[in-house]
Motif scaffolding. Structure first.
Motif, PDB file in Angstrom:
ATOM      1  N   GLY A 157      48.136  63.060  50.162  1.00  0.00           N
ATOM      2  CA  GLY A 157      48.784  61.756  50.259  1.00  0.00           C
ATOM      3  C   GLY A 157      49.944  61.702  51.233  1.00  0.00           C
ATOM      4  N   LYS A 158      50.195  62.790  51.936  1.00  0.00           N
ATOM      5  CA  LYS A 158      51.310  62.835  52.889  1.00  0.00           C
ATOM      6  C   LYS A 158      50.761  62.816  54.313  1.00  0.00           C
ATOM      7  CE  LYS A 158      54.324  65.385  49.771  1.00  0.00           C
ATOM      8  NZ  LYS A 158      55.302  64.346  49.515  1.00  0.00           N
ATOM      9  N   THR A 159      51.648  62.882  55.278  1.00  0.00           N
ATOM     10  CA  THR A 159      51.268  62.988  56.681  1.00  0.00           C
ATOM     11  C   THR A 159      51.709  64.349  57.183  1.00  0.00           C
ATOM     12  OG1 THR A 159      51.421  60.604  57.036  1.00  0.00           O
ATOM     13  CG2 THR A 159      51.605  62.005  58.984  1.00  0.00           C
ATOM     14  N   LYS A 174      38.861  69.303  57.075  1.00  0.00           N
ATOM     15  CA  LYS A 174      38.064  68.569  56.092  1.00  0.00           C
ATOM     16  C   LYS A 174      38.786  68.518  54.741  1.00  0.00           C
ATOM     17  CE  LYS A 174      33.536  68.417  53.923  1.00  0.00           C
ATOM     18  NZ  LYS A 174      32.255  69.077  53.741  1.00  0.00           N
ATOM     19  N   GLU A 175      39.323  69.661  54.310  1.00  0.00           N
ATOM     20  CA  GLU A 175      40.037  69.713  53.030  1.00  0.00           C
ATOM     21  C   GLU A 175      41.247  68.778  53.029  1.00  0.00           C
ATOM     22  OE1 GLU A 175      42.094  73.044  50.059  1.00  0.00           O
ATOM     23  OE2 GLU A 175      41.290  73.672  51.994  1.00  0.00           O
ATOM     24  N   LEU A 176      42.002  68.785  54.123  1.00  0.00           N
ATOM     25  CA  LEU A 176      43.171  67.911  54.213  1.00  0.00           C
ATOM     26  C   LEU A 176      42.782  66.434  54.179  1.00  0.00           C
ATOM     27  CD1 LEU A 176      45.190  69.871  56.912  1.00  0.00           C
ATOM     28  CD2 LEU A 176      45.924  69.462  54.547  1.00  0.00           C
ATOM     29  N   THR A 177      41.800  66.066  54.970  1.00  0.00           N
ATOM     30  CA  THR A 177      41.418  64.647  55.026  1.00  0.00           C
ATOM     31  C   THR A 177      40.768  64.183  53.721  1.00  0.00           C
ATOM     32  OG1 THR A 177      39.353  65.198  56.176  1.00  0.00           O
ATOM     33  CG2 THR A 177      41.236  64.571  57.533  1.00  0.00           C
ATOM     34  N   GLU A 178      40.050  65.057  53.027  1.00  0.00           N
ATOM     35  CA  GLU A 178      39.446  64.686  51.760  1.00  0.00           C
ATOM     36  C   GLU A 178      40.493  64.438  50.674  1.00  0.00           C
ATOM     37  OE1 GLU A 178      36.529  67.712  50.934  1.00  0.00           O
ATOM     38  OE2 GLU A 178      35.013  66.702  52.177  1.00  0.00           O
ATOM     39  N   GLN A 179      41.668  65.015  50.811  1.00  0.00           N
ATOM     40  CA  GLN A 179      42.731  64.783  49.832  1.00  0.00           C
ATOM     41  C   GLN A 179      43.703  63.712  50.330  1.00  0.00           C
ATOM     42  OE1 GLN A 179      44.732  68.542  49.223  1.00  0.00           O
ATOM     43  NE2 GLN A 179      46.073  68.200  50.973  1.00  0.00           N
ATOM     44  N   ASN A 180      43.271  62.945  51.321  1.00  0.00           N
ATOM     45  CA  ASN A 180      44.054  61.832  51.880  1.00  0.00           C
ATOM     46  C   ASN A 180      45.339  62.259  52.559  1.00  0.00           C
ATOM     47  OD1 ASN A 180      42.186  59.795  51.195  1.00  0.00           O
ATOM     48  ND2 ASN A 180      42.931  59.850  49.094  1.00  0.00           N
ATOM     49  N   THR A 181      45.303  63.389  53.223  1.00  0.00           N
ATOM     50  CA  THR A 181      46.417  63.802  54.067  1.00  0.00           C
ATOM     51  C   THR A 181      46.151  63.242  55.462  1.00  0.00           C
ATOM     52  OG1 THR A 181      46.710  65.862  52.836  1.00  0.00           O
ATOM     53  CG2 THR A 181      47.692  65.766  55.033  1.00  0.00           C
ATOM     54  N   ASN A 182      47.096  62.485  55.984  1.00  0.00           N
ATOM     55  CA  ASN A 182      46.998  62.014  57.370  1.00  0.00           C
ATOM     56  C   ASN A 182      47.349  63.186  58.249  1.00  0.00           C
ATOM     57  OD1 ASN A 182      46.534  59.234  56.722  1.00  0.00           O
ATOM     58  ND2 ASN A 182      48.688  59.125  56.155  1.00  0.00           N
TER      59      ASN A 182
END
Length: 186
Positions: A157-159, A174-182
């Motif tokens: 949820g962070k950037t 992929k792991e970062l974007t799947e957890q909604n990390t910008n």
């Protein structure tokens, strides 16, 4: 006369470091980059002129309201990769971010290997905190190296602004974007 175009309360401060797009109050900036005067109400308006187009070409109006810089916190983490002596922000860059309106939190010892003391970051206006607290409090995290396995879940949820090299670290990306990390890969 023209006025600075920016979402309300964002980037409209005097001496902002980034150049601002200028438009008049009755103009509209189109996706194509064309700046045109708005049509009068008696003329038919282009149905997509009020929308941005996504990469797929569909229009969307569900943009979140912009967040003023004064409501965002940037976190600077200490690099833990062996031999990495850089830090993602210097006291000078922190000072610029604070002048722009951001709050900046720096992990204790983040600048040691780059010859920047915690006191230098405090003098620049940052708050020095333990790493866990930086990850908890910051909306935007800056790092040189990709995040560690321990840091990844804390970035949800962070950037993240980092040299993650998505082409090389595709599983991490992929792991970062799947957890909604910008992710902003440098």
């Amino acid at each position: 006369p023209t006025s600075a175009w920016a979402p309300t309360g964002i980037a409209s401060r005097k001496n902002h470091p980034l150049p601002l797009l200028t438009t008049s109050a009755s103009s509209r900036l189109y996706i194509s980059g064309n700046l045109e005067q708005e049509k009068s109400s008696s003329q038919e308006k282009d149905k997509t002129s009020d929308s941005f187009l996504s990469a797929s070409g569909s229009s969307t109006k569900n943009w979140k309201e912009p967040i003023p810089y004064s409501e965002l916190t940037i976190g600077v983490l200490k690099e833990t990769f062996p031999g990495e002596n850089r830090v993602s922000q210097t006291p000078d860059s922190v000072q610029g971010l604070i002048k722009a309106g951001f709050t900046v939190v720096v992990e204790a010892g983040a600048g040691e290997n780059a010859s920047f003391s915690d006191a230098a970051f405090v003098a620049a206006g940052a708050v020095v905190l333990p790493g866990k607290q930086v990850l908890q409090d910051a909306d935007i995290i800056t790092k040189i190296r990709p995040p560690t396995d321990e840091e990844v879940p804390k970035l949800a949820g962070k950037t993240l602004v980092s040299m993650i090299q998505p082409a090389i670290n595709s599983d991490l990306y992929k792991e970062l974007t799947e957890q909604n990390t910008n992710v902003f890969a440098l």
